[in-house]
Design a protein around this motif. Structure first.
Motif, short mmCIF file in Angstrom:
data_model
loop_
_atom_site.label_atom_id
_atom_site.label_comp_id
_atom_site.label_asym_id
_atom_site.label_seq_id
_atom_site.Cartn_x
_atom_site.Cartn_y
_atom_site.Cartn_z
N VAL A 12 0.71 -1.23 -0.10
CA VAL A 12 0.15 0.03 -0.14
C VAL A 12 1.10 1.22 -0.04
N GLN A 13 0.14 2.65 -0.42
CA GLN A 13 1.10 3.69 -0.59
C GLN A 13 1.17 4.58 0.89
N ALA A 14 2.07 4.94 1.29
CA ALA A 14 1.69 5.85 2.31
C ALA A 14 0.61 6.68 1.92
N GLY A 15 -0.37 6.65 3.84
CA GLY A 15 -1.26 7.45 3.61
C GLY A 15 -2.28 6.63 3.37
N GLY A 16 -1.90 5.59 3.05
CA GLY A 16 -2.88 4.37 2.54
C GLY A 16 -3.89 3.88 4.28
N SER A 17 -4.73 2.85 3.91
CA SER A 17 -5.42 1.31 4.65
C SER A 17 -5.29 0.10 4.47
N LEU A 18 -5.22 -0.26 5.50
CA LEU A 18 -5.16 -1.72 5.45
C LEU A 18 -6.12 -2.31 6.55
N ARG A 19 -6.71 -3.78 5.98
CA ARG A 19 -7.48 -4.36 7.40
C ARG A 19 -6.77 -5.13 7.28
N LEU A 20 -6.03 -6.04 8.05
CA LEU A 20 -5.37 -7.31 8.89
C LEU A 20 -7.22 -8.51 9.51
N SER A 21 -6.67 -9.94 9.03
CA SER A 21 -7.54 -10.17 9.64
C SER A 21 -6.58 -11.46 10.45
N CYS A 22 -7.48 -11.55 11.76
CA CYS A 22 -7.68 -13.25 12.29
C CYS A 22 -8.12 -13.91 12.77
N THR A 23 -7.93 -15.20 12.07
CA THR A 23 -9.18 -16.48 12.25
C THR A 23 -8.58 -17.03 13.25
N ALA A 24 -9.79 -17.46 14.23
CA ALA A 24 -8.89 -18.57 15.04
C ALA A 24 -9.62 -19.44 15.00
N SER A 25 -9.00 -21.21 15.53
CA SER A 25 -9.91 -22.15 16.12
C SER A 25 -9.13 -22.45 17.14
N GLY A 26 -9.71 -24.33 16.93
CA GLY A 26 -9.06 -25.16 18.53
C GLY A 26 -9.30 -24.82 19.59
N ARG A 27 -9.32 -23.43 20.19
CA ARG A 27 -9.79 -22.70 21.95
C ARG A 27 -11.09 -21.85 21.94
N THR A 28 -11.44 -22.25 22.61
CA THR A 28 -12.41 -21.33 23.14
C THR A 28 -12.37 -19.79 23.10
N PHE A 29 -12.18 -18.91 21.08
CA PHE A 29 -11.33 -17.46 21.02
C PHE A 29 -11.88 -16.42 21.53
#
Length: 121
Positions: A12-29
């Motif tokens: 992404v260019q400076a000044g821009g945006s991103l959204r990261l995601s983290c999906t969990a499994s195995g334990r009570t999130f």
């Protein structure tokens, strides 16, 4: 055991945006506090943001306060990191992590493989 998978990284260019995601499994999130860490080239991994199990309490590194927002959706077993006003110094591999308790802290037991975020100036 907990499995964590990050997604959403990219270029992404400076000044821009991103959204990261983290999906969990195995334990009570919903029972686990979660966090994001990052590691830039040649530097140690550093805490970026954390969130309690309910989402009611959050914590941020000074370097990202006001620009990044951590959130979670316990119904989807997913945590997010909205990154706005990105700077070149935000370039790093971003890791999702989970604690074994519901409250915030700096000790994390489970880690994802990481997703690369590159900010071009």
């Amino acid at each position: 055991q907990v499995q964590l998978v990050e997604s959403g990284g990219g270029l992404v260019q400076a000044g821009g945006s991103l959204r990261l995601s983290c999906t969990a499994s195995g334990r009570t999130f919903s029972a686990s506090a979660m966090g994001w860490f990052r590691q830039a080239p040649g530097k140690e991994r550093e805490f970026t943001a954390g969130i309690s199990s309910s989402g009611g309490t959050t914590d941020y590194a000074d370097s990202v306060k006001g620009r990044f927002t951590i959130s979670r959706d316990n119904a989807k077993n997913t945590m997010y990191l909205q990154m706005n006003s990105l700077k070149s110094e935000d370039t790093a591999v971003y890791y999702c992590a989970a604690r074994t308790v519901h409250y915030l802290g700096r000790d994390y037991a489970y880690w994802g493989q990481g997703t690369q975020v590159t900010v071009s100036s």
